[in-house]
Design an enzyme around this catalytic site. Structure first.
Site, PDB file in Angstrom:
ATOM      1  N   ASN A  53     -14.271  -0.051  13.707  1.00 30.03           N
ATOM      2  CA  ASN A  53     -14.061  -1.205  14.573  1.00 30.03           C
ATOM      3  C   ASN A  53     -14.634  -0.972  15.968  1.00 30.03           C
ATOM      4  O   ASN A  53     -15.426  -1.761  16.484  1.00 30.03           O
ATOM      5  CB  ASN A  53     -12.547  -1.379  14.716  1.00 30.03           C
ATOM      6  CG  ASN A  53     -12.130  -2.808  14.651  1.00 30.03           C
ATOM      7  OD1 ASN A  53     -12.878  -3.641  14.137  1.00 30.03           O
ATOM      8  ND2 ASN A  53     -10.963  -3.100  15.164  1.00 30.03           N
ATOM      9  N   THR A  81      -2.036   4.332  23.763  1.00 25.68           N
ATOM     10  CA  THR A  81      -1.532   5.706  23.877  1.00 25.68           C
ATOM     11  C   THR A  81      -1.116   6.265  22.519  1.00 25.68           C
ATOM     12  O   THR A  81      -0.804   7.445  22.403  1.00 25.68           O
ATOM     13  CB  THR A  81      -0.322   5.810  24.833  1.00 25.68           C
ATOM     14  OG1 THR A  81       0.681   4.910  24.344  1.00 25.68           O
ATOM     15  CG2 THR A  81      -0.688   5.466  26.256  1.00 25.68           C
ATOM     16  N   GLN A  82      -1.074   5.391  21.480  1.00 23.38           N
ATOM     17  CA  GLN A  82      -0.727   5.904  20.149  1.00 23.38           C
ATOM     18  C   GLN A  82      -1.846   6.840  19.696  1.00 23.38           C
ATOM     19  O   GLN A  82      -3.013   6.608  20.002  1.00 23.38           O
ATOM     20  CB  GLN A  82      -0.471   4.770  19.134  1.00 23.38           C
ATOM     21  CG  GLN A  82      -1.667   3.983  18.661  1.00 23.38           C
ATOM     22  CD  GLN A  82      -2.038   2.829  19.607  1.00 23.38           C
ATOM     23  OE1 GLN A  82      -1.866   2.924  20.811  1.00 23.38           O
ATOM     24  NE2 GLN A  82      -2.584   1.770  19.049  1.00 23.38           N
ATOM     25  N   TYR A 118       0.844  -1.207   0.000  1.00 22.17           N
ATOM     26  CA  TYR A 118       0.000   0.000   0.000  1.00 22.17           C
ATOM     27  C   TYR A 118       0.877   1.254   0.000  1.00 22.17           C
ATOM     28  O   TYR A 118       0.745   2.118  -0.873  1.00 22.17           O
ATOM     29  CB  TYR A 118      -0.902  -0.033   1.226  1.00 22.17           C
ATOM     30  CG  TYR A 118      -1.901   1.107   1.316  1.00 22.17           C
ATOM     31  CD1 TYR A 118      -2.995   1.175   0.462  1.00 22.17           C
ATOM     32  CD2 TYR A 118      -1.758   2.106   2.283  1.00 22.17           C
ATOM     33  CE1 TYR A 118      -3.919   2.222   0.560  1.00 22.17           C
ATOM     34  CE2 TYR A 118      -2.673   3.148   2.386  1.00 22.17           C
ATOM     35  CZ  TYR A 118      -3.750   3.195   1.525  1.00 22.17           C
ATOM     36  OH  TYR A 118      -4.660   4.224   1.622  1.00 22.17           O
TER      37      TYR A 118
HETATM   38  N1  LIG Z   1     -10.458   6.598   4.326  1.00 25.04           N
HETATM   39  C1  LIG Z   1      -9.269   7.017   4.697  1.00 25.04           C
HETATM   40  O1  LIG Z   1      -9.066   7.306   5.872  1.00 25.04           O
HETATM   41  C2  LIG Z   1      -8.177   7.181   3.675  1.00 25.04           C
HETATM   42  C3  LIG Z   1      -6.940   7.658   4.134  1.00 25.04           C
HETATM   43  C4  LIG Z   1      -5.913   7.827   3.208  1.00 25.04           C
HETATM   44  C5  LIG Z   1      -6.119   7.558   1.881  1.00 25.04           C
HETATM   45  N2  LIG Z   1      -7.323   7.090   1.459  1.00 25.04           N
HETATM   46  C6  LIG Z   1      -7.453   6.781   0.031  1.00 25.04           C
HETATM   47  O2  LIG Z   1      -8.711   7.188  -0.458  1.00 25.04           O
HETATM   48  C7  LIG Z   1      -9.185   6.242  -1.408  1.00 25.04           C
HETATM   49  C8  LIG Z   1     -10.578   5.766  -1.005  1.00 25.04           C
HETATM   50  O3  LIG Z   1     -10.491   5.149   0.272  1.00 25.04           O
HETATM   51  P1  LIG Z   1     -11.775   4.598   1.039  1.00 25.04           P
HETATM   52  O4  LIG Z   1     -11.533   4.798   2.469  1.00 25.04           O
HETATM   53  O5  LIG Z   1     -12.981   5.116   0.402  1.00 25.04           O
HETATM   54  O6  LIG Z   1     -11.608   3.034   0.758  1.00 25.04           O
HETATM   55  P2  LIG Z   1     -12.662   1.986   0.154  1.00 25.04           P
HETATM   56  O7  LIG Z   1     -11.998   0.652   0.227  1.00 25.04           O
HETATM   57  O8  LIG Z   1     -13.989   2.148   0.780  1.00 25.04           O
HETATM   58  O9  LIG Z   1     -12.760   2.476  -1.351  1.00 25.04           O
HETATM   59  C9  LIG Z   1     -11.914   2.036  -2.385  1.00 25.04           C
HETATM   60  C10 LIG Z   1     -12.773   1.679  -3.565  1.00 25.04           C
HETATM   61  O10 LIG Z   1     -11.922   1.274  -4.655  1.00 25.04           O
HETATM   62  C11 LIG Z   1     -12.476   0.100  -5.237  1.00 25.04           C
HETATM   63  N3  LIG Z   1     -11.365  -0.608  -5.898  1.00 25.04           N
HETATM   64  C12 LIG Z   1     -10.308  -1.243  -5.304  1.00 25.04           C
HETATM   65  N4  LIG Z   1      -9.490  -1.729  -6.255  1.00 25.04           N
HETATM   66  C13 LIG Z   1     -10.030  -1.388  -7.456  1.00 25.04           C
HETATM   67  C14 LIG Z   1      -9.654  -1.617  -8.804  1.00 25.04           C
HETATM   68  N5  LIG Z   1      -8.533  -2.302  -9.117  1.00 25.04           N
HETATM   69  N6  LIG Z   1     -10.448  -1.135  -9.793  1.00 25.04           N
HETATM   70  C15 LIG Z   1     -11.586  -0.465  -9.504  1.00 25.04           C
HETATM   71  N7  LIG Z   1     -12.004  -0.218  -8.239  1.00 25.04           N
HETATM   72  C16 LIG Z   1     -11.222  -0.693  -7.233  1.00 25.04           C
HETATM   73  C17 LIG Z   1     -13.090  -0.652  -4.096  1.00 25.04           C
HETATM   74  O11 LIG Z   1     -14.057  -1.613  -4.481  1.00 25.04           O
HETATM   75  C18 LIG Z   1     -13.704   0.491  -3.284  1.00 25.04           C
HETATM   76  O12 LIG Z   1     -15.003   0.793  -3.709  1.00 25.04           O
HETATM   77  C19 LIG Z   1      -8.164   5.126  -1.487  1.00 25.04           C
HETATM   78  O13 LIG Z   1      -7.332   5.350  -2.612  1.00 25.04           O
HETATM   79  C20 LIG Z   1      -7.389   5.291  -0.209  1.00 25.04           C
HETATM   80  O14 LIG Z   1      -6.056   4.852  -0.356  1.00 25.04           O
HETATM   81  C21 LIG Z   1      -8.353   6.893   2.329  1.00 25.04           C
END
Ligand SMILES: NC(=O)c1ccc[n+]([C@@H]2O[C@H](COP(=O)([O-])OP(=O)(O)OC[C@H]3O[C@@H](n4cnc5c(N)ncnc54)[C@H](O)[C@@H]3O)[C@@H](O)[C@H]2O)c1
Length: 325
Positions: free
Chosen positions: A201, A219-220, A156
């Site tokens: 969770n 504590t983190q 990731y």
């Molecule tokens: N939620 C957070 O706190 C957070 C923090 C940092 C970064 N992000 C980034 O934001 C984005 C969205 O995160 P989220 O929390 O909504 O996660 P999520 O898992 O709910 O959403 C990700 C979506 O991408 C889809 N997906 C995964 N692989 C795919 C592929 N190969 N082709 C097409 N669709 C695909 C999944 O089915 C899902 O609907 C991600 O890129 C994540 O890395 C989120």
């Protein structure tokens, strides 16, 4: 369509592709962009997202849902691309780590290729994980991070870092209009209930009256941003002038310990759950907090939703789901 209808400000309407649009953040983004009058193409392979997340949008003619995996090239005509597709929780991104890297890297190449072909502006949903387990706190965009390249989280973290590299190379080499936003912990309705992310969770365990798992000694610290604030920042970032690329941190800098969060959720749900402690997963960062000075300056944005208010909305969402299932 009548000429008069075409004059009703529809010239501002953009065709917008949201990858990962059926996920947690993506579904909120689609909803907001649709409400702003744009034409939305939501693309998702439903690995962690679901049709249920966007079911309420399907009735709108300007919303289209396509099952598609962005590790393959996509040929569509759009003005803007928000690239969110990627599983975001450790449980899900570690399930098939090779596919996770492919989604970040091949997915970025495919979406950047599309942006280049159709001259679209493109935004990458990057992450605070690019900072790894940081030795600078809070993290400004200029910090290069401390990331393990060979650990369980690397698929990731390094995938997202490589995607950022690709965005900047397409910008330098092909003059693409890019925006890179680094998202910090975000929470809210439509988070996946079983993906191990700390807020969902704890809420789900509290609502079910199960033991609440706290990893390490609790504590983190983490800083949690409510989804509405985050989506606002993301759209503002997309609408910055073309000479602004980011990377730009977006998140809420207010810090809480995991223990504080657990106690607050227990109080708000009037739960009888006990807190139990488990060992910290490997490479789990002890502290993570965004420095959002750049976002304040460039986006004229600061998060406005307090933890209490955001938690209440999130708890209400999970309450209906936990009771319904
Ligand atoms: N939620 C957070 O706190 C957070 C923090 C940092 C970064 N992000 C980034 O934001 C984005 C969205 O995160 P989220 O929390 O909504 O996660 P999520 O898992 O709910 O959403 C990700 C979506 O991408 C889809 N997906 C995964 N692989 C795919 C592929 N190969 N082709 C097409 N669709 C695909 C999944 O089915 C899902 O609907 C991600 O890129 C994540 O890395 C989120």
């Amino acid at each position: 369509m009548l000429a008069s209808e075409l004059d009703l400000g529809l010239s501002n309407m953009k065709k917008i592709l949201v990858t990962g649009g059926a996920g947690f953040l993506g579904s909120h983004l689609c909803e907001t962009l649709l409400a702003q009058g744009h034409d939305i193409l939501c693309v998702d392979n439903f690995f962690t997202g679901s049709k249920e997340n966007v079911a309420h949008l399907l009735k709108y003619p300007s919303f289209e849902l396509m099952r598609f995996d962005i590790t393959f090239p996509l040929y569509v005509e759009v003005d803007e691309i928000y690239n969110l597709a990627c599983p975001a929780s450790p449980i899900h991104y570690q399930f098939d780590p090779v596919q996770t890297t492919k989604t970040s890297v091949h997915g970025a190449i495919n979406m950047l290729g599309l942006a280049k072909r159709v001259k679209a502006k493109i935004l990458q949903a990057s992450t605070s994980e690019v900072y790894g387990d940081p030795d600078v706190h809070p993290q400004p965009e200029s910090y290069w991070g401390r990331v393990n390249p060979v650990g369980l989280r690397s698929c990731y973290d390094e995938g997202k870092r490589c995607a950022e590299t690709l965005f900047f190379d397409y910008w330098r080499q092909h003059q693409l209009r890019i925006k890179v936003v680094r998202i910090f912990n975000t929470y809210g309705p439509r988070m996946h209930p079983n993906d191990g992310r700390v807020v969902s969770n704890i809420i789900v365990q509290a609502l079910k009256g199960e033991d609440i798992t706290v990893y390490g000694d609790g504590t983190q610290t983490r800083s949690f941003c409510y989804v509405d604030d985050l989506i606002e920042a993301m759209i503002r970032a997309m609408n910055t002038p073309d000479n602004f690329t980011g990377p730009i941190n977006i998140g809420n800098p207010k810090e809480f310990t995991i223990m504080q969060l657990a106690k607050q959720v227990i109080a708000m749900t009037a739960s009888k759950s006990n807190i139990v402690f488990r060992p910290l997963p490997s490479d789990d960062p002890k502290q993570r907090q965004p420095n959002i000075a750049l976002a304040k300056d460039i986006l004229n944005w600061t998060p406005s939703i307090e933890l209490d208010e955001g938690l209440e909305k999130t708890i209400n969402y999970f309450r209906t789901r936990t009771v319904a299932r």
